[in-house]
Design a protein around this motif. Structure first.
Motif, mmCIF file in Angstrom:
data_model
loop_
_atom_site.group_PDB
_atom_site.id
_atom_site.type_symbol
_atom_site.label_atom_id
_atom_site.label_comp_id
_atom_site.label_asym_id
_atom_site.label_seq_id
_atom_site.Cartn_x
_atom_site.Cartn_y
_atom_site.Cartn_z
ATOM 1 N N SER A 131 2.788 10.640 -4.969
ATOM 2 C CA SER A 131 3.124 9.329 -4.316
ATOM 3 C C SER A 131 3.904 8.459 -5.260
ATOM 4 O O SER A 131 4.030 8.773 -6.320
ATOM 5 N N MET A 132 5.032 7.787 -4.421
ATOM 6 C CA MET A 132 5.777 7.121 -5.458
ATOM 7 C C MET A 132 6.414 5.984 -5.069
ATOM 8 O O MET A 132 6.352 5.654 -3.752
ATOM 9 N N LEU A 133 6.415 4.952 -6.042
ATOM 10 C CA LEU A 133 6.935 3.667 -5.828
ATOM 11 C C LEU A 133 8.338 3.985 -6.269
ATOM 12 O O LEU A 133 8.739 3.985 -7.477
ATOM 13 N N TYR A 134 9.622 3.935 -5.521
ATOM 14 C CA TYR A 134 10.715 3.996 -6.020
ATOM 15 C C TYR A 134 11.691 2.566 -5.846
ATOM 16 O O TYR A 134 11.971 2.178 -4.820
ATOM 17 N N ILE A 135 11.718 2.021 -7.084
ATOM 18 C CA ILE A 135 12.741 0.937 -7.069
ATOM 19 C C ILE A 135 13.981 1.263 -6.973
ATOM 20 O O ILE A 135 14.391 1.908 -8.190
ATOM 21 N N THR A 136 14.728 0.592 -6.512
ATOM 22 C CA THR A 136 16.395 0.883 -6.427
ATOM 23 C C THR A 136 16.927 -0.237 -5.767
ATOM 24 O O THR A 136 16.709 -1.030 -5.212
ATOM 25 N N HIS A 137 18.351 -0.056 -6.207
ATOM 26 C CA HIS A 137 19.382 -1.207 -5.688
ATOM 27 C C HIS A 137 20.253 -0.315 -4.817
ATOM 28 O O HIS A 137 21.226 -1.079 -4.011
ATOM 29 N N ARG B 150 -2.809 9.989 -14.664
ATOM 30 C CA ARG B 150 -2.867 9.840 -13.251
ATOM 31 C C ARG B 150 -1.686 8.990 -12.653
ATOM 32 O O ARG B 150 -1.084 9.422 -11.568
ATOM 33 N N LEU B 151 -1.205 8.198 -13.491
ATOM 34 C CA LEU B 151 -0.196 7.283 -13.231
ATOM 35 C C LEU B 151 0.969 7.105 -14.271
ATOM 36 O O LEU B 151 0.467 7.009 -15.391
ATOM 37 N N GLN B 152 2.122 7.488 -13.905
ATOM 38 C CA GLN B 152 3.524 7.283 -14.960
ATOM 39 C C GLN B 152 4.632 6.553 -14.542
ATOM 40 O O GLN B 152 4.637 6.357 -13.436
ATOM 41 N N MET B 153 5.005 5.877 -15.360
ATOM 42 C CA MET B 153 6.049 4.973 -14.809
ATOM 43 C C MET B 153 7.432 5.382 -15.672
ATOM 44 O O MET B 153 7.522 5.812 -16.859
ATOM 45 N N VAL B 154 8.766 5.327 -14.859
ATOM 46 C CA VAL B 154 9.834 5.716 -15.399
ATOM 47 C C VAL B 154 10.452 4.358 -15.655
ATOM 48 O O VAL B 154 10.703 3.426 -14.861
ATOM 49 N N PHE B 155 10.944 3.733 -16.961
ATOM 50 C CA PHE B 155 11.427 2.611 -17.168
ATOM 51 C C PHE B 155 12.857 2.381 -16.544
ATOM 52 O O PHE B 155 13.679 3.171 -16.732
ATOM 53 N N GLN B 156 12.897 0.913 -16.395
ATOM 54 C CA GLN B 156 14.549 0.984 -16.069
ATOM 55 C C GLN B 156 15.420 0.783 -17.014
ATOM 56 O O GLN B 156 16.553 1.331 -16.608
ATOM 57 N N GLN C 176 -0.332 11.617 -10.340
ATOM 58 C CA GLN C 176 -0.476 11.569 -9.003
ATOM 59 C C GLN C 176 0.461 10.526 -8.607
ATOM 60 O O GLN C 176 0.858 10.459 -7.259
ATOM 61 N N VAL C 177 0.606 9.466 -9.191
ATOM 62 C CA VAL C 177 1.506 8.364 -8.859
ATOM 63 C C VAL C 177 2.543 8.116 -9.875
ATOM 64 O O VAL C 177 2.428 8.193 -11.007
ATOM 65 N N ILE C 178 3.897 7.917 -9.149
ATOM 66 C CA ILE C 178 4.961 7.717 -10.192
ATOM 67 C C ILE C 178 5.570 6.423 -9.788
ATOM 68 O O ILE C 178 5.925 6.280 -8.688
ATOM 69 N N THR D 182 0.783 -1.276 -0.154
ATOM 70 C CA THR D 182 -0.032 -0.179 0.051
ATOM 71 C C THR D 182 0.699 1.162 -0.076
ATOM 72 O O THR D 182 1.756 1.161 0.793
ATOM 73 N N ILE D 183 0.685 2.215 -0.844
ATOM 74 C CA ILE D 183 1.248 3.362 -0.834
ATOM 75 C C ILE D 183 0.200 4.662 -0.672
ATOM 76 O O ILE D 183 -0.783 4.680 -1.304
ATOM 77 N N GLY D 184 0.494 5.349 0.554
ATOM 78 C CA GLY D 184 -0.423 6.298 0.770
ATOM 79 C C GLY D 184 -0.286 7.658 0.022
ATOM 80 O O GLY D 184 0.643 7.670 -0.627
ATOM 81 N N ARG D 185 -1.186 8.413 0.054
ATOM 82 C CA ARG D 185 -1.223 9.782 -0.848
ATOM 83 C C ARG D 185 0.154 10.504 -0.262
ATOM 84 O O ARG D 185 0.116 10.647 0.836
ATOM 85 N N GLY D 186 0.735 10.837 -1.112
ATOM 86 C CA GLY D 186 2.251 11.652 -0.776
ATOM 87 C C GLY D 186 3.060 10.857 -0.013
ATOM 88 O O GLY D 186 3.714 11.217 0.787
ATOM 89 N N GLU D 187 3.204 9.515 -0.109
ATOM 90 C CA GLU D 187 4.072 8.876 0.423
ATOM 91 C C GLU D 187 5.098 8.295 -0.480
ATOM 92 O O GLU D 187 4.713 8.046 -1.773
ATOM 93 N N ILE D 188 6.361 8.119 -0.157
ATOM 94 C CA ILE D 188 7.209 7.626 -1.077
ATOM 95 C C ILE D 188 7.645 6.146 -0.422
ATOM 96 O O ILE D 188 7.893 6.009 0.688
ATOM 97 N N VAL D 189 7.506 5.104 -1.090
ATOM 98 C CA VAL D 189 7.779 3.755 -0.758
ATOM 99 C C VAL D 189 8.958 2.994 -1.555
ATOM 100 O O VAL D 189 8.750 3.235 -3.003
ATOM 101 N N ALA D 190 9.975 2.862 -1.038
ATOM 102 C CA ALA D 190 11.099 2.349 -2.096
ATOM 103 C C ALA D 190 11.010 0.653 -1.986
ATOM 104 O O ALA D 190 10.511 0.037 -0.945
ATOM 105 N N LEU D 191 11.347 0.172 -3.037
ATOM 106 C CA LEU D 191 11.355 -1.222 -3.140
ATOM 107 C C LEU D 191 12.560 -1.761 -3.646
ATOM 108 O O LEU D 191 13.065 -1.232 -4.392
#
Ligand SMILES: Nc1ncnc2c1ncn2[C@@H]1O[C@H](COP(=O)(O)OP(=O)(O)OP(=O)(O)O)[C@@H](O)[C@H]1O
Ligand SMILES: Nc1ncnc2c1ncn2[C@@H]1O[C@H](COP(=O)(O)OP(=O)(O)OP(=O)(O)O)[C@@H](O)[C@H]1O
Ligand SMILES: [Mg+2]
Ligand SMILES: [Mg+2]
Lengths: 365, 317
Positions: free
Chosen positions: A221-227, A106-112, A188-190, A49-58
Motif C-alpha cells: 500500500s502506498m501514500l504517494y505525495i506529489t506535486h 512494516r512501514l517505510q518512508m522515502v523522504f522529500q 507493507q506500507v510505503i 484511509t488507505i486500503g491494502r494494495g491501494e495507492i493513494v496520492a496526496l
C-alpha cells in the motif's frame, strides 16, 4: 511485463482492515522564539484511509501539511490530536512499537529531500545493507550481494555505485537510492514524499511502473505525495487534495481530476504547465480563482436536501456517482490557516520587490 | 560551433561555454560527467537545460560557479562571462562574481540553508554584506522578498527546519534574486512547489527578468515548464548535448530519439490511463557525435546506422 494493471484493480477495501487509517489527525508547531505563543496549525482533523494494495496520492499546496502527515504516520513527529492505525493497530497507544523493528519492517518512508536524508559518512551499500537487515534477511553473503545489486538495477542505477558516497551522486541518483532503501525492507506500507521529483520523465515512468508492479505483485500500500498531478493520475487509485492543513477533496483519481469540485482543486488543475498553451498564465483568471478559494461564499450543494452545508463545521458532500468515492468539503467552510499563513494567502506583490537602483542593466528588448 | 546567432535579446552572449569537459577521477569510479559541451546564453535570454538524471547538468552549473571540488577536474574547454575568463578568476573576483554577477539556486536548496540562523537573518546578511544596506533597510527588503515567493513575512523569524520543503526552496529563490544578478542559475528550483505557486513564482521571475534584463540558465525535468519558460533549450544525454534549438521547436519537432522519449513520456491529464514506457529497456546511446544543424538554429547529434551506436544491452531486469 503485463500492463493489464492499468485498469482499476482496486482491491475490495471494504471487507479488510485498511493498511493505514488516520483519524482526526491534528498537529501544531510553535514558531517564533521560545516564549512566543504563535503557532502554526500544520494539520487539522485529517481523516484518510488507505486500503491494502491501494495507492493513494496526496497533492496540495506547498506548506499545506503533506510531509507533516507522513512524518506523523512514520512516528517522526508526535501529533497533537487524533489516531493512526496501521493494520488496525493504534500505533500511538503502543509506545514500544515506535522504535521497534516490527514497525519499521512494516512501514517505510522515502523522504522529500534526497540531499538531507542520506548520511554523508556512509557508502550507498551501507544504507541498503541496513535495510536488508531490518527486513531480517541475513542469509549468506553471496545472497546479500546479489540482492544489493538487484536493488540497484531495479531503480535504474549501476551496481558499481554501491561503493559511492552520497555526495558523489546526482540529485536523481540519490532519490533512487532512497527508493531502493525503502524497497529493501519489503514493507507493507510505503510513504513516499515526492520520490521522483528529480528524475527525468523517462526514468520517472520506470519508477512509477515499478511501484505499480510492487502493488500488483506484493500488495504493497502506498501514500504517494506529489506535486505532479499527471503522475498522481497515472499511478494512484485515489487522490486526496490538501489545503491549509486540511483535506478538501478526495476521490478516484481520474474522476477527481476530470471533475474537480473544490475551488482549490480547480485552481490546482488549471495551473498545470502545458506547452500547448505556452504563456498561458492569466493573472486575471488567477485572481478570480484565488478569490474563490479564499472567500468562498456559495456552495454548489446549497439547497440540496440530502447534502447539508455548513460554514462552521467541515461537511463532506458526495460528488457524482458513489462508486467514485468522490467527496468535497463544503465550500462554505473557510480555511483557517495557522499563524504562518499559507502560500495562497500571500497576495502576489507588484513585481518590483527590491528594484529601485540598478538602472544600468535595464535591457529594453 | 556556437549557436549564439539565435540568441534572444542582445546578440552579445553573457555566458559562453566552449568545449567543456569535466571528469570526476575516483579510485573506484571515474566518470566523464560533462563531455565537450558548448552553448551560450544571450543577454536577457532564458536558456533551458534538460536531460537524463545523472547526465551532468548540475556539474555544468557548478563549473560555471567555479564550485567544483576535488576530485572534479575540468579537463578541457573554457567558460567566459561577459567576456571574462571565469576559469582564470582570482578568489577576489570570484567573490563578487558569485553573488553579484551570477546567483544560483542549488538543486539541494532544501538542504542548503544555514540551520542555526533564521531565514530573516540569512537574507539580511546578504543585503548588509553585499549591498551595504542598513539592518533596518535590509529587513524591509527581506520581507518584500519573502512576499515575492509567497511566504508570509512573519516567517522571517523561522528556522529552516520549521519550513516545509517547498518553503525552503522558495526562500533560496528569494535569496538568489536579492542582488539582481546578471545571470541566474536555477537548478531544479521548483521540485517541491505545487503548480500554482510554481507558476506564480516563475511568472514573477520572468517579469523581473524582462524588466531587469538578466539571463537565466534553467535546469529542470519538467519539460512542460521548460518549454513554457525558455527561449532556447538543450537536451543532454551521457554528458553530451544531443539536441539544441528554440524551445518551441524542440517541443514541436524533437529530432533526437532521446528527446522524443522525453517529450513522449509524460502522462496526460485527460483521457484513459495508458501504460507508458520511458526509453525502451536497455537502450543506451554511446559515442554521441558532434551536433549538426538540421534546420536554422536547430542542432542535433546525428544518430542511427553508423553515426551513433545505439546499444541494446539486453533488458536490465
Ligand atoms: N518542525 C516544525 N516547526 C515549526 N513549523 C513546522 C515544522 N514542520 C513543519 N512546520 C510547518 O507546518 C506547515 C506544513 O509543513 P509541511 O512540511 O507538512 O508542508 P508540505 O505540505 O509538505 O509542503 P511542501 O510541499 O512545501 O513540502 C508549514 O507551515 C511548516 O512551516
Ligand atoms: N563528487 C563526485 N564524484 C564522483 N562522481 C560524481 C561526483 N559528483 C557527480 N558525479 C557523477 O557525475 C555525473 C553527473 O552528475 P550531475 O550531478 O552533474 O548530474 P545531473 O545531470 O545534475 O543529474 P540529476 O538530474 O539527477 O541531478 C553522475 O553520474 C554522478 O554520479
Ligand atoms: Mg513536504
Ligand atoms: Mg543535478
Amino acid at each position: 511485463m503485463s500492463h493489464s494493471a492499468l485498469s482499476p484493480t482496486r482491491p475490495d477495501v471494504s471487507t479488510q482492515t485498511p493498511a493505514l487509517e488516520v483519524r482526526g489527525l491534528g498537529k501544531s508547531f510553535p514558531i517564533g522564539g521560545l516564549f512566543s505563543r504563535q503557532s502554526v496549525r500544520a494539520l487539522h482533523c485529517v481523516d484518510l484511509t488507505i486500503g491494502r494494495g491501494e495507492i493513494v496520492a496526496l497533492v496540495g499546496e506547498s506548506g499545506s501539511g503533506k510531509s507533516t502527515l507522513a512524518r506523523c504516520v512514520a512516528r517522526l513527529e508526535k501529533p497533537s490530536a487524533g489516531a493512526i492505525l496501521v493494520d488496525g493497530v493504534d500505533v500511538l497507544k503502543r509506545d514500544r512499537f515506535q522504535a521497534s523493528r516490527a514497525f519499521r519492517s512494516r512501514l517505510q518512508m522515502v523522504f522529500q529531500d534526497p540531499f538531507g536524508s542520506l548520511n554523508p559518512a556512509h557508502r550507498i551499500e551501507h544504507f541498503l545493507r541496513r535495510s536488508l537487515t531490518i527486513h531480517g534477511k541475513g542469509g549468506p553473503e553471496s545472497e546479500t550481494q546479489r540482492r544489493l545489486e538487484e536493488l540497484m538495477t531495479t531503480v535504474g542505477l549501476q551496481a558499481d555505485m554501491l561503493n559511492s558516497y552520497p555526495h558523489e551522486l546526482s540529485g536523481g541518483q540519490r532519490q533512487r537510492v532512497a527508493i531502493a532503501r525503502a524497497l529493501a525492507v519489503e514493507p507493507q506500507v510505503i510513504l513516499a514524499d515526492e520520490p521522483t521529483s528529480m528524475l527525468d520523465v523517462s526514468v520517472r515512468i520506470g519508477v512509477l511502473n515499478l511501484m505499480r508492479k510492487l502493488r500488483d505483485e506484493q500488495g504493497i500500500s502506498m501514500l504517494y505525495i506529489t506535486h505532479d498531478l499527471a503522475s498522481a493520475r497515472y499511478l494512484a487509485d485515489r487522490t486526496a487534495v490538501m489545503f491549509a492543513g486540511e483535506l478538501v477533496e478526495e476521490g478516484e483519481s481520474l474522476d477527481l481530476l476530470a471533475n474537480p469540485a473544490h475551488p482549490y482543486t480547480q485552481l490546482l488543475v488549471s495551473a498545470v504547465p502545458d506547452p500547448a498553451r505556452a504563456g498561458s498564465y492569466d493573472p486575471v483568471r488567477r485572481a478570480e480563482l484565488r478569490q474563490a478559494v479564499m472567500a468562498s461564499t456559495g456552495c454548489a450543494f446549497d439547497g440540496d436536501p440530502n447534502q447539508a452545508c455548513s460554514a462552521s463545521e467541515p461537511v463532506r458532500h458526495q460528488v457524482g456517482d458513489a462508486a467514485n468515492r468522490h467527496w468535497v468539503r463544503c465550500h462554505l467552510y473557510r480555511p483557517r490557516a495557522g499563524a504562518g499563513g499559507h502560500a495562497l494567502a500571500t497576495e502576489p506583490v507588484a513585481t518590483e520587490p527590491v528594484a529601485t537602483e540598478h538602472t544600468d542593466k535595464k535591457a529594453s528588448a | 560551433m556556437t549557436v549564439s546567432q539565435v540568441s534572444f535579446g542582445s546578440h552579445e552572449p553573457v555566458l559562453d561555454v566552449k568545449d567543456l569537459t569535466v571528469k570526476y577521477v575516483g579510485d573506484t569510479r571515474s566518470t566523464t560527467a560533462v563531455d565537450r559541451v558548448s552553448f551560450s546564453i544571450g543577454t536577457g535570454e532564458v536558456f533551458g537545460l534538460a536531460g537524463e538524471s545523472g547526465c551532468g547538468k548540475s556539474t555544468i552549473a557548478n563549473s560555471i560557479m567555479r564550485l567544483l571540488k576535488d576530485p572534479a577536474k575540468i579537463a578541457r574547454g573554457s567558460i567566459s562571462f561577459g567576456g571574462k575568463d571565469v576559469l582564470a578568476m582570482s578568489p577576489e573576483e570570484l567573490r563578487r562574481f558569485r553573488w553579484q554577477d551570477v546567483a544560483m539556486v542549488f538543486q539541494s536548496a532544501m538542504n542548503s540553508l544555514n540551520p542555526v540562523l533564521t531565514i530573516g537573518e540569512q537574507i539580511v546578511d546578504i543585503f548588509t554584506t553585499h549591498a551595504g544596506y542598513s539592518r533596518k533597510e535590509s529587513l524591509r527588503r527581506a520581507a518584500d522578498l519573502l512576499e515575492l515567493v509567497r511566504i508570509d513575512p512573519s516567517r522571517l523569524k523561522s528556522y529552516p527546519h520549521q519550513l516545509s520543503g517547498g518553503m525552503r526552496q522558495r526562500a533560496v529563490i528569494a535569496m538568489a534574486v536579492a542582488l539582481k544578478p546578471s545571470l541566474l542559475i536555477l537548478d531544479e528550483p521548483t521540485t517541491a512547489l505545487d503548480v500554482v505557486v510554481q507558476q506564480e513564482i516563475m511568472a514573477q521571475i520572468k517579469e523581473l527578468q524582462r524588466e531587469l534584463g538578466f539571463s537565466v540558465l534553467f535546469i529542470t525535468h519538467d519539460m512542460s515548464l521548460m518549454v513554457e519558460l525558455s527561449h532556447r533549450m538543450a537536451v543532454m544525454y551521457g554528458g553530451r548535448i544531443v539536441e539544441t534549438a528554440k524551445a518551441q521547436d524542440v517541443y514541436a519537432n524533437p529530432r533526437h530519439p532521446y528527446t522524443q522519449a522525453l517529450m513522449g513520456a509524460f502522462p496526460p491529464l485527460t483521457g484513459p490511463r495508458v501504460p507508458l514506457t520511458g526509453l525502451p529497456d536497455g537502450v543506451k546511446f554511446r559515442n554521441i557525435p558532434d551536433l549538426t544543424e538540421v534546420a536554422p538554429g536547430h542542432l542535433v547529434a546525428p544518430f542511427g546506422a553508423d553515426a551513433e551506436a545505439l546499444v541494446l544491452e539486453g533488458a536490465a531486469r
